[in-house]
Motif scaffolding. Structure first.
Motif, PDB file in Angstrom:
ATOM      1  N   GLU A 120       0.815  -1.208   0.000  1.00 13.40           N
ATOM      2  CA  GLU A 120       0.000   0.000   0.000  1.00 13.40           C
ATOM      3  C   GLU A 120       0.849   1.258   0.000  1.00 13.40           C
ATOM      4  OE1 GLU A 120      -1.298   0.949   4.440  1.00 13.40           O
ATOM      5  OE2 GLU A 120      -2.192  -0.910   3.705  1.00 13.40           O
ATOM      6  N   ALA A 141       7.113   3.429   1.079  1.00 14.27           N
ATOM      7  CA  ALA A 141       8.014   3.421   2.229  1.00 14.27           C
ATOM      8  C   ALA A 141       7.983   2.063   2.917  1.00 14.27           C
ATOM      9  CB  ALA A 141       7.619   4.527   3.206  1.00 14.27           C
ATOM     10  N   LYS A 142       6.776   1.494   3.031  1.00 11.22           N
ATOM     11  CA  LYS A 142       6.670   0.194   3.701  1.00 11.22           C
ATOM     12  C   LYS A 142       7.369  -0.892   2.882  1.00 11.22           C
ATOM     13  CE  LYS A 142       2.592   1.230   6.373  1.00 11.22           C
ATOM     14  NZ  LYS A 142       1.147   1.120   6.527  1.00 11.22           N
ATOM     15  N   ALA A 192       9.907  -0.420   0.838  1.00 20.90           N
ATOM     16  CA  ALA A 192      11.348  -0.204   0.940  1.00 20.90           C
ATOM     17  C   ALA A 192      11.855  -0.693   2.295  1.00 20.90           C
ATOM     18  CB  ALA A 192      11.668   1.278   0.761  1.00 20.90           C
ATOM     19  N   PHE A 193      11.081  -0.415   3.355  1.00 18.38           N
ATOM     20  CA  PHE A 193      11.488  -0.848   4.684  1.00 18.38           C
ATOM     21  C   PHE A 193      11.587  -2.374   4.718  1.00 18.38           C
ATOM     22  CE2 PHE A 193      10.846  -2.203   9.025  1.00 18.38           C
ATOM     23  CZ  PHE A 193      11.671  -1.346   9.734  1.00 18.38           C
ATOM     24  N   ALA A 218      14.606  -3.600   2.826  1.00 18.68           N
ATOM     25  CA  ALA A 218      15.852  -3.333   3.554  1.00 18.68           C
ATOM     26  C   ALA A 218      15.979  -4.249   4.764  1.00 18.68           C
ATOM     27  CB  ALA A 218      15.907  -1.869   3.987  1.00 18.68           C
ATOM     28  N   LEU A 219      14.854  -4.533   5.413  1.00 18.86           N
ATOM     29  CA  LEU A 219      14.876  -5.458   6.550  1.00 18.86           C
ATOM     30  C   LEU A 219      15.370  -6.831   6.084  1.00 18.86           C
ATOM     31  CD1 LEU A 219      14.108  -6.149   9.515  1.00 18.86           C
ATOM     32  CD2 LEU A 219      11.860  -6.788   8.670  1.00 18.86           C
ATOM     33  N   VAL A 247      17.317  -7.431   3.509  1.00 26.10           N
ATOM     34  CA  VAL A 247      18.757  -7.325   3.239  1.00 26.10           C
ATOM     35  C   VAL A 247      19.524  -7.451   4.552  1.00 26.10           C
ATOM     36  CG1 VAL A 247      20.579  -5.818   2.398  1.00 26.10           C
ATOM     37  CG2 VAL A 247      18.420  -5.928   1.170  1.00 26.10           C
ATOM     38  N   MET A 303       3.559  -6.992  10.795  1.00 26.18           N
ATOM     39  CA  MET A 303       3.801  -6.279   9.533  1.00 26.18           C
ATOM     40  C   MET A 303       2.592  -6.405   8.615  1.00 26.18           C
ATOM     41  SD  MET A 303       7.798  -7.143   8.811  1.00 26.18           S
ATOM     42  CE  MET A 303       7.897  -6.277   7.259  1.00 26.18           C
ATOM     43  N   TYR A 326      -0.325  -4.274   9.761  1.00 28.58           N
ATOM     44  CA  TYR A 326      -0.160  -2.838   9.529  1.00 28.58           C
ATOM     45  C   TYR A 326       0.163  -2.517   8.071  1.00 28.58           C
ATOM     46  CZ  TYR A 326      -0.359  -2.403  14.553  1.00 28.58           C
ATOM     47  OH  TYR A 326      -0.776  -2.444  15.857  1.00 28.58           O
ATOM     48  N   PHE A 381       2.203  -3.897   5.732  1.00 23.29           N
ATOM     49  CA  PHE A 381       3.493  -4.150   5.084  1.00 23.29           C
ATOM     50  C   PHE A 381       3.361  -5.425   4.265  1.00 23.29           C
ATOM     51  CE2 PHE A 381       4.688  -1.571   8.630  1.00 23.29           C
ATOM     52  CZ  PHE A 381       5.881  -0.963   8.313  1.00 23.29           C
ATOM     53  N   PHE A 414       3.938   0.993  16.204  1.00 20.87           N
ATOM     54  CA  PHE A 414       4.697   0.038  15.386  1.00 20.87           C
ATOM     55  C   PHE A 414       5.630   0.783  14.434  1.00 20.87           C
ATOM     56  CE2 PHE A 414       5.235  -2.970  11.834  1.00 20.87           C
ATOM     57  CZ  PHE A 414       5.706  -4.062  12.541  1.00 20.87           C
ATOM     58  N   ALA A 420      21.606  -0.458   3.818  1.00 19.28           N
ATOM     59  CA  ALA A 420      20.322  -1.119   4.083  1.00 19.28           C
ATOM     60  C   ALA A 420      19.650  -0.516   5.309  1.00 19.28           C
ATOM     61  CB  ALA A 420      20.526  -2.617   4.265  1.00 19.28           C
ATOM     62  N   MET A 450      16.287   1.759   5.980  1.00 21.35           N
ATOM     63  CA  MET A 450      15.248   1.444   6.961  1.00 21.35           C
ATOM     64  C   MET A 450      14.887   2.684   7.777  1.00 21.35           C
ATOM     65  SD  MET A 450      16.496  -2.301   8.182  1.00 21.35           S
ATOM     66  CE  MET A 450      15.367  -2.522   9.518  1.00 21.35           C
ATOM     67  N   ALA A 505      12.981   5.166   5.413  1.00 20.17           N
ATOM     68  CA  ALA A 505      11.640   4.634   5.139  1.00 20.17           C
ATOM     69  C   ALA A 505      10.804   4.661   6.413  1.00 20.17           C
ATOM     70  CB  ALA A 505      11.741   3.211   4.599  1.00 20.17           C
ATOM     71  N   ILE A 555       7.165   6.258   7.137  1.00 21.91           N
ATOM     72  CA  ILE A 555       6.048   5.442   7.635  1.00 21.91           C
ATOM     73  C   ILE A 555       5.411   6.120   8.848  1.00 21.91           C
ATOM     74  CG2 ILE A 555       5.409   3.196   8.602  1.00 21.91           C
ATOM     75  CD1 ILE A 555       7.789   2.035   6.990  1.00 21.91           C
TER      76      ILE A 555
END
Lengths: 502, 163
Positions: A162, A165-166, A168-169, A172-173, A175, A424, A427, A429, B14, B48, B52, B55, B59
């Motif tokens: 949705e 940013a979510k 991408a987060f 990255a998490l 990675v 996740m 919310y 993700f 969160f 990375a 985070m 981002a 969020i």
């Protein structure tokens, strides 16, 4: 050529492999159909059980589960208005109204035939284009792989979630999870907190099963008491006139499905939605309006999502970059079997490639057989209450995670990822990018450093390389365009362009 | 997306946790090799974790902008109902217990206990029926995985004799 044909035929001639593919396809249809069980979940649990098998056996089973699972979602979408998998969302929009009119059997028959058409187109594309792309991929430099990895994670993050940013987060998490352990180049510890347990890294199977198995089971816990609608089914074999009428639409949808499947990071879900949209726009006078049971809206997404299966294998086998979450899991399986998906896979192990093509084709044939039979038994099994299903998923997940290394620590990781994944999902993700990140992270890290070393640590040269080589330039432009499309700047430009015209 | 609903209970917390996790992870990533060079093992982890953090900030901003959903109930009560009901807490606790017991008691005993407890809790039927179902499903899993797939199932330290 003869050799390729021989490898293609292995799975067709060996009774045991034949059985495994059939069993996989059958299981896939049920797994895909039962809401709460997903193909990704099933493949991640399966690879933990099959890692000791010969690689052919494991691949035959997984090919069957993948093919069957992508199709199976349509069954519950039509019968219960609950898409068994995200790739069947569009199917539910048209299929359920058909079922309410008492045409459930016909809808299932048509979906089956069109899914099989789509599947064949995808496999044909895999057989024709993968060798070409593989030849081409030998020209790819480290920086190109870095870009492909970034594009893959970005695509899955932007198109399926949705918010960007979510996505991408989550990527990255993933990675970050993939980085834990000893650095493969210098053997320096990363995020190990000086513990021996963490030096070996976090097993990605634990992450996969946690994010796709346990987290999904927790989400499904909300829908324990959902009522089940009983259906009467008479005619299953579709009318020839229907198949003929929608044939070209199915072909176009398969084309869309194959291309979307082949793009790194995007799979059947997005392919199905785009194909549905295409059907809506290209059908001028549908017999029944869209949204009320138009057959066009059923044919297109189903052909597309099965075509995406073959498509998703293309980047996975030729570049080592997964086409979607399931192929990300399958890459994990190939690693476990000591194979390295990438441009050299087709050179070093061509038999494996043709074996995959063969088993996908066989799975598609089984799909046609199982798709048109046994629907009465099917409706009974799908009615299995979730109160029974969910504990079984947990037991299978735990045993599956444990089986990989017989290490109790892994199952704690699985539970942790399961709970985190649950929050996740709640919310908004997506967990797909996490798994892509886990698989692609270490690859991107290695390629980034190789590219930087190639530029002798000079940032200027490093950046110049991205635009001075044709392949890199195309990929860089695609990457930048994707990034920009997510910023307010893009919206500003497009709205301005629309402004004067209006 | 202009008709976005209000944020879910606990969403802002969160989001903040995501951000904090990002910052802590970035600090750890910096600790690997600092800004010493461009090809050190720490560069990519920093990229990375940096992503985070950035981002995460977006969020948080997004969650804050969407505002609270208008309803009479307080956030903790809604959180308990929509995000983490008692059923989830109990299931997670049962799962934890199962995972702790698995290496100790072995696959058969611990799975039997887990299946009995969860079937009874979620399905709420006659205990005899639950017992039968748990037995049947465990038997099926055992046959498929131990005998057909030949997977090594956890044997258990305390009850090593029960496979």
């Amino acid at each position: 050529m003869v050799e390729a044909l021989g490898n293609f035929a292995i799975v067709w001639l060996d009774p045991w492999l034949l059985f495994l593919t059939a069993a996989g396809t059958m299981a896939g249809i049920y797994i895909g159909a039962i809401p709460g069980l997903s193909v990704t979940m099933a493949t991640s649990i399966l690879i933990s059980f099959t890692f000791k098998w010969p690689v052919n056996d494991a691949l035959a089973l997984i090919a069957g589960v993948f093919m069957g699972g992508v199709y199976g979602g349509s069954r519950t979408a039509i019968l219960l208005n609950i898409p068994g998998a995200p790739s069947a969302i569009a199917t539910a929009i048209e299929g359920y109204p058909m079922a309410r009119r008492g045409e459930a059997g016909e809808a299932i028959g048509l979906t089956t035939v069109m899914s099989v058409f789509g599947g064949f187109i995808g496999i044909l594309a895999l057989a024709l284009f993968a060798p070409v792309i593989s030849d081409f991929a030998i020209l790819f430099q480290s920086r190109d792989y870095l870009l492909l990895g970034l594009i893959g994670i970005l695509l899955v993050g932007t198109l399926s979630g949705e918010s960007f940013a979510k996505g991408a987060f989550a990527g990255a998490l993933g990675v970050l999870i993939g980085m834990v352990g000893l650095d493969p180049m210098t053997a320096e510890g990363r995020f190990t907190f000086d513990t021996i347990t963490l030096m070996g890294g976090i097993p990605y199977v634990a992450a996969m099963i946690g994010f796709f198995g346990v987290a999904e089971a927790l989400v499904q816990l909300h829908n324990l008491g959902l009522p089940v609608v009983k259906q009467k089914i008479d005619r299953i074999i579709p009318r020839l006139s229907d198949v003929r009428k929608h044939f070209w639409l199915a072909m176009r949808a398969s084309g869309i499905g194959t291309v979307i499947g082949a793009l790194p990071g995007t799979g059947g879900d997005i392919a199905a939605l785009l194909a549905y949209d295409h059907a809506k726009r290209s059908t001028k006078n549908p017999e029944v309006p869209f949204g009320e049971g138009a057959k066009e809206g059923l044919v297109a997404p189903e052909a597309a999502n099965n075509a995406a299966v073959g498509g998703a294998f293309i980047p996975m086998l030729t570049l080592g970059i997964p086409g979607d979450a399931v192929t990300a899991v399958i890459i994990g399986a190939l690693f476990i079997h000591g194979l390295k998906p990438g441009p050299l896979l087709l050179v070093e192990t061509p038999h494996l490639f043709w074996f995959v093509v063969g088993s996908l084709t066989l799975a598609n044939v089984f799909l046609l057989i199982f798709g048109l039979t046994g629907i009465k038994v099917f409706t009974k099994i799908v009615e299995c209450p979730r109160a029974i299903l969910l504990p079984l998923i947990i037991v299978l997940s735990a045993v599956g995670t444990y089986a990989i290394q017989n290490n109790p620590v892994d199952i704690y990781w699985m539970l942790l990822f399961g709970v985190v994944g649950y929050f996740m999902k709640v919310y908004g993700f997506q967990v797909g990018p996490v798994i892509l990140g886990v698989i692609l992270g270490p690859m991107m890290d290695a390629n980034y450093r190789r590219a930087m070393l190639g530029a002798r640590g000079d940032v200027g040269t490093f950046l110049w390389d991205f635009v001075s080589h044709p392949i890199s330039l195309v990929l860089s432009l695609a990457f930048v365009a994707m990034l920009l499309s997510q910023t307010p700047l893009w919206r500003l430009v497009t709205s301005r362009r629309r402004g004067p015209a209006a | 997306m202009s008709t976005q609903p209000g944020r879910k209970p606990g969403e802002l917390v969160f989001a903040l946790l995501c951000c904090v996790f990002g910052v802590v992870a970035f600090q750890q990533a910096y600790g690997i090799s600092g800004f010493g060079g461009l090809t050190t093992p720490g560069v990519f982890p920093m990229l990375a974790t940096g992503t985070m953090v950035v981002a995460g900030l977006f969020i948080v901003a997004g969650a804050a902008r969407r505002g609270r959903e208008r309803s009479g109930e307080s956030t903790p009560i809604r959180f308990m109902r929509e995000v983490l009901p008692l059923r989830h807490c109990i299931m997670i606790a049962l799962m934890l217990a199962y995972l702790v017991l698995l290496p100790q008691l072995g696959f058969v005993v611990s799975s039997a206990l887990f299946l009995l407890a969860t079937f009874q809790y979620l399905w709420r039927r006659n205990p005899l029926l639950t017992l039968l179902l748990a037995g049947l499903s465990l038997g099926a899993i055992y046959v498929v995985f131990r005998i057909v797939f030949q997977v090594v199932l956890p044997q258990g330290i305390i009850l090593g004799w029960t496979i």
